[in-house]
Design an enzyme around this catalytic site. Structure first.
Site, PDB file in Angstrom:
ATOM      1  N   HIS A 104      -3.275   7.224   2.199  1.00  0.00           N
ATOM      2  CA  HIS A 104      -3.777   5.998   1.637  1.00  0.00           C
ATOM      3  C   HIS A 104      -4.899   5.527   2.356  1.00  0.00           C
ATOM      4  O   HIS A 104      -5.274   5.889   3.433  1.00  0.00           O
ATOM      5  CB  HIS A 104      -2.755   4.731   1.873  1.00  0.00           C
ATOM      6  CG  HIS A 104      -3.007   3.421   1.728  1.00  0.00           C
ATOM      7  ND1 HIS A 104      -3.423   3.115   0.602  1.00  0.00           N
ATOM      8  CD2 HIS A 104      -3.118   2.384   2.717  1.00  0.00           C
ATOM      9  CE1 HIS A 104      -3.808   1.875   0.712  1.00  0.00           C
ATOM     10  NE2 HIS A 104      -3.523   1.507   1.966  1.00  0.00           N
TER      11      HIS A 104
ATOM     12  N   ASN B  72     -10.000  -0.365  -0.307  1.00  0.00           N
ATOM     13  CA  ASN B  72      -8.541   0.098   0.021  1.00  0.00           C
ATOM     14  C   ASN B  72      -8.020  -0.869  -1.489  1.00  0.00           C
ATOM     15  O   ASN B  72      -8.032  -1.986  -1.649  1.00  0.00           O
ATOM     16  CB  ASN B  72      -7.848  -0.940   0.903  1.00  0.00           C
ATOM     17  CG  ASN B  72      -6.531  -0.875   1.214  1.00  0.00           C
ATOM     18  OD1 ASN B  72      -5.792  -0.419   0.365  1.00  0.00           O
ATOM     19  ND2 ASN B  72      -5.995  -1.286   2.152  1.00  0.00           N
TER      20      ASN B  72
ATOM     21  N   CYS C   8       0.864  -1.237  -0.117  1.00  0.00           N
ATOM     22  CA  CYS C   8       0.115   0.129  -0.015  1.00  0.00           C
ATOM     23  C   CYS C   8       1.007   1.277   0.061  1.00  0.00           C
ATOM     24  O   CYS C   8       0.379   2.403  -0.273  1.00  0.00           O
ATOM     25  CB  CYS C   8      -0.972  -0.092   1.063  1.00  0.00           C
ATOM     26  SG  CYS C   8      -2.093  -1.439   1.117  1.00  0.00           S
TER      27      CYS C   8
HETATM   28  N1  ACO Z   1     -18.038  -8.535   9.380  1.00  0.00           N
HETATM   29  C1  ACO Z   1     -18.834  -8.852  10.501  1.00  0.00           C
HETATM   30  N2  ACO Z   1     -17.942  -9.213  11.534  1.00  0.00           N
HETATM   31  C2  ACO Z   1     -16.589  -9.093  11.242  1.00  0.00           C
HETATM   32  C3  ACO Z   1     -15.992  -8.861  10.143  1.00  0.00           C
HETATM   33  C4  ACO Z   1     -17.027  -8.707   8.990  1.00  0.00           C
HETATM   34  N3  ACO Z   1     -16.433  -8.354   7.708  1.00  0.00           N
HETATM   35  N4  ACO Z   1     -14.589  -9.070  10.191  1.00  0.00           N
HETATM   36  C5  ACO Z   1     -14.253  -9.598  11.347  1.00  0.00           C
HETATM   37  N5  ACO Z   1     -15.593  -9.530  12.181  1.00  0.00           N
HETATM   38  C6  ACO Z   1     -15.607  -9.863  13.677  1.00  0.00           C
HETATM   39  C7  ACO Z   1     -14.686 -10.566  14.029  1.00  0.00           C
HETATM   40  O1  ACO Z   1     -14.635 -11.988  13.890  1.00  0.00           O
HETATM   41  C8  ACO Z   1     -14.697 -10.344  15.670  1.00  0.00           C
HETATM   42  O2  ACO Z   1     -15.964 -10.997  16.187  1.00  0.00           O
HETATM   43  P1  ACO Z   1     -15.562 -11.585  17.606  1.00  0.00           P
HETATM   44  O3  ACO Z   1     -15.288 -10.547  18.521  1.00  0.00           O
HETATM   45  O4  ACO Z   1     -16.629 -12.418  17.680  1.00  0.00           O
HETATM   46  O5  ACO Z   1     -14.227 -12.495  17.377  1.00  0.00           O
HETATM   47  C9  ACO Z   1     -15.138  -8.785  15.580  1.00  0.00           C
HETATM   48  O6  ACO Z   1     -15.771  -8.538  14.218  1.00  0.00           O
HETATM   49  C10 ACO Z   1     -14.013  -7.761  15.996  1.00  0.00           C
HETATM   50  O7  ACO Z   1     -12.937  -8.027  14.990  1.00  0.00           O
HETATM   51  P2  ACO Z   1     -11.596  -7.248  14.888  1.00  0.00           P
HETATM   52  O8  ACO Z   1     -10.779  -7.786  14.031  1.00  0.00           O
HETATM   53  O9  ACO Z   1     -11.099  -7.106  16.414  1.00  0.00           O
HETATM   54  O10 ACO Z   1     -12.272  -6.053  14.517  1.00  0.00           O
HETATM   55  P3  ACO Z   1     -11.615  -4.366  14.465  1.00  0.00           P
HETATM   56  O11 ACO Z   1     -12.496  -3.477  15.104  1.00  0.00           O
HETATM   57  O12 ACO Z   1     -10.110  -4.353  14.740  1.00  0.00           O
HETATM   58  O13 ACO Z   1     -11.830  -4.128  12.843  1.00  0.00           O
HETATM   59  C11 ACO Z   1     -10.570  -3.923  10.812  1.00  0.00           C
HETATM   60  C12 ACO Z   1     -11.315  -4.956  11.796  1.00  0.00           C
HETATM   61  C13 ACO Z   1     -11.423  -2.909  10.008  1.00  0.00           C
HETATM   62  C14 ACO Z   1      -9.830  -4.848  10.007  1.00  0.00           C
HETATM   63  C15 ACO Z   1      -9.753  -3.092  11.537  1.00  0.00           C
HETATM   64  O14 ACO Z   1      -8.638  -3.901  12.336  1.00  0.00           O
HETATM   65  C16 ACO Z   1      -8.538  -2.409  10.472  1.00  0.00           C
HETATM   66  O15 ACO Z   1      -9.069  -1.757   9.759  1.00  0.00           O
HETATM   67  N6  ACO Z   1      -7.459  -2.727  10.703  1.00  0.00           N
HETATM   68  C17 ACO Z   1      -6.390  -1.968   9.560  1.00  0.00           C
HETATM   69  C18 ACO Z   1      -6.469  -2.855   8.333  1.00  0.00           C
HETATM   70  C19 ACO Z   1      -5.807  -2.065   7.472  1.00  0.00           C
HETATM   71  O16 ACO Z   1      -5.849  -0.896   7.091  1.00  0.00           O
HETATM   72  N7  ACO Z   1      -4.958  -3.026   6.445  1.00  0.00           N
HETATM   73  C20 ACO Z   1      -4.737  -2.598   5.090  1.00  0.00           C
HETATM   74  C21 ACO Z   1      -3.252  -2.050   5.469  1.00  0.00           C
HETATM   75  S1  ACO Z   1      -2.700  -1.486   3.906  1.00  0.00           S
HETATM   76  C22 ACO Z   1      -1.884  -2.854   3.106  1.00  0.00           C
HETATM   77  O17 ACO Z   1      -0.778  -2.946   2.907  1.00  0.00           O
HETATM   78  C23 ACO Z   1      -2.926  -3.974   2.329  1.00  0.00           C
END
Ligand code: ACO
Length: 305
Positions: free
Chosen positions: A232, A262, A97
């Site tokens: 980004h 993304n 990214c």
């Molecule tokens: N729909 C519904 N529920 C979901 C989903 C979904 N799509 N995905 C995960 N969950 C659930 C999980 O299973 C978890 O359930 P549990 O509590 O029963 O175990 C709950 O939601 C919370 O999951 P977390 O992963 O802790 O959720 P979080 O609030 O951290 O959000 C997210 C997840 C959106 C991925 C966040 O962590 C994030 O944005 N992180 C950064 C990711 C990013 O920017 N990546 C790209 C980087 S750039 C690159 O190089 C590609």
């Protein structure tokens, strides 16, 4: 276009969860015959026409991608061919990214050295092809797309326009937080994207702050002088948390993640295109770009448009 509602039919997710956690409402998915280079060629043609140039005037093509058409040749050479260019140099950079920032920094240094005169920097991705469409934790986050810019070396004319500073960083210890579990030299397969989202989130906000502040210090300007912050586009919460900590008003932040998801290396040039077309970014504006991606890699670029 693939909406959150469409995804509700594929995996156990909801529009409300995706919007609340990420700000994403829809993303674009390339058609089966649309490769990364085809998306890149379309973006490149639009950028060259917008710059009022002919393709043959470009002597350097840098393509940032993690989803190349082939293991080799590079996607940049495919774009070069698609533009009908036979001269100069074309190569890919791979910083996930952060790829567009790495590509921009590379092209800027080539132009500053005097070895090349007009550079095309493309960010192009088809992340839909490396997603595990059964993993709701990742498949809802990404989309496909391409964007491009043209850079031209010019004598200083007193306007101060151009790239003022680029800051590039990486730390390979974090490979297992965000990676693709395949490749030609390991599994012999393409693999799928894997991510520890929470770890990425925490790392992202802190590192973005550092590298943006380092760019301000290097160029001798402050956040208050900034016209536009074009980060980004991974997640609205990361973007807004970073902007708030940097003291950049929300009204100066360009956000397109709601429509594109993304798109990795394509997200910044896509956002630049949107903000320029709708009249926000204007000639002479001070613009900060920043990104973080797999590796981890991260970086910033401060420019006078
Ligand atoms: N729909 C519904 N529920 C979901 C989903 C979904 N799509 N995905 C995960 N969950 C659930 C999980 O299973 C978890 O359930 P549990 O509590 O029963 O175990 C709950 O939601 C919370 O999951 P977390 O992963 O802790 O959720 P979080 O609030 O951290 O959000 C997210 C997840 C959106 C991925 C966040 O962590 C994030 O944005 N992180 C950064 C990711 C990013 O920017 N990546 C790209 C980087 S750039 C690159 O190089 C590609």
């Amino acid at each position: 276009m693939l909406t959150n509602r469409d995804l509700e039919e594929k995996v156990a997710t909801s529009d409300a969860w995706i919007v609340q956690r990420t700000g994403i409402r829809e993303r674009r998915i390339a058609a089966p015959d649309e490769t990364t280079s085809k998306l890149g060629i379309a973006a490149a043609k639009a950028a060259i026409a917008d710059a009022g140039l002919e393709a043959a005037e470009i002597d350097l093509i840098v393509c940032a991608t993690s989803t190349p058409d082939y293991t080799f040749p590079s996607t940049a050479t495919q774009i070069q061919d698609g533009l009908g260019i036979q001269g100069g140099a074309a190569f890919d950079v791979q910083a996930v990214c952060t790829g567009f920032i790495y590509g921009l920094a590379t092209a800027d240094k080539f132009l500053q050295s005097g070895s090349h005169r007009r550079a095309l920097v493309v960010g192009a991705e088809t992340f839909s092809r490396i997603l595990d469409w059964t993993d709701r934790g990742t498949c809802v986050l990404f989309g496909d797309g391409a964007g491009a810019v043209v850079l031209e070396s010019a004598d200083e004319d007193g306007s101060g326009r151009g790239i003022l500073t680029t800051q590039l960083r990486s730390d390979g210890r974090y490979r297992d937080r965000l990676y693709v579990d395949g490749g030609p030299g390991s599994t012999g397969t393409t693999g799928h994207l894997r991510m520890e989202g929470r770890d990425v989130f925490k790392f992202a906000v802190g590192k973005v702050m550092d590298v943006v502040n380092e760019a301000f210090a290097s160029a001798g300007v402050s956040a208050a002088e900034l016209d536009w912050f074009v980060p980004h586009q991974a997640n609205r919460r990361i973007i807004e948390a970073s902007a708030d900590k940097l003291g950049i008003p929300r009204g100066k932040v360009v956000i397109t993640v709601d429509r594109h998801g993304n798109t990795s290396a394509a997200s910044i040039p896509l956002a630049l295109d949107v903000a320029r077309r709708d009249g926000r970014i204007k000639r002479g504006d001070l613009v900060m770009l920043e990104a973080i991606g797999g590796g981890f890699t991260w970086g910033s670029a401060l420019l006078r448009w």
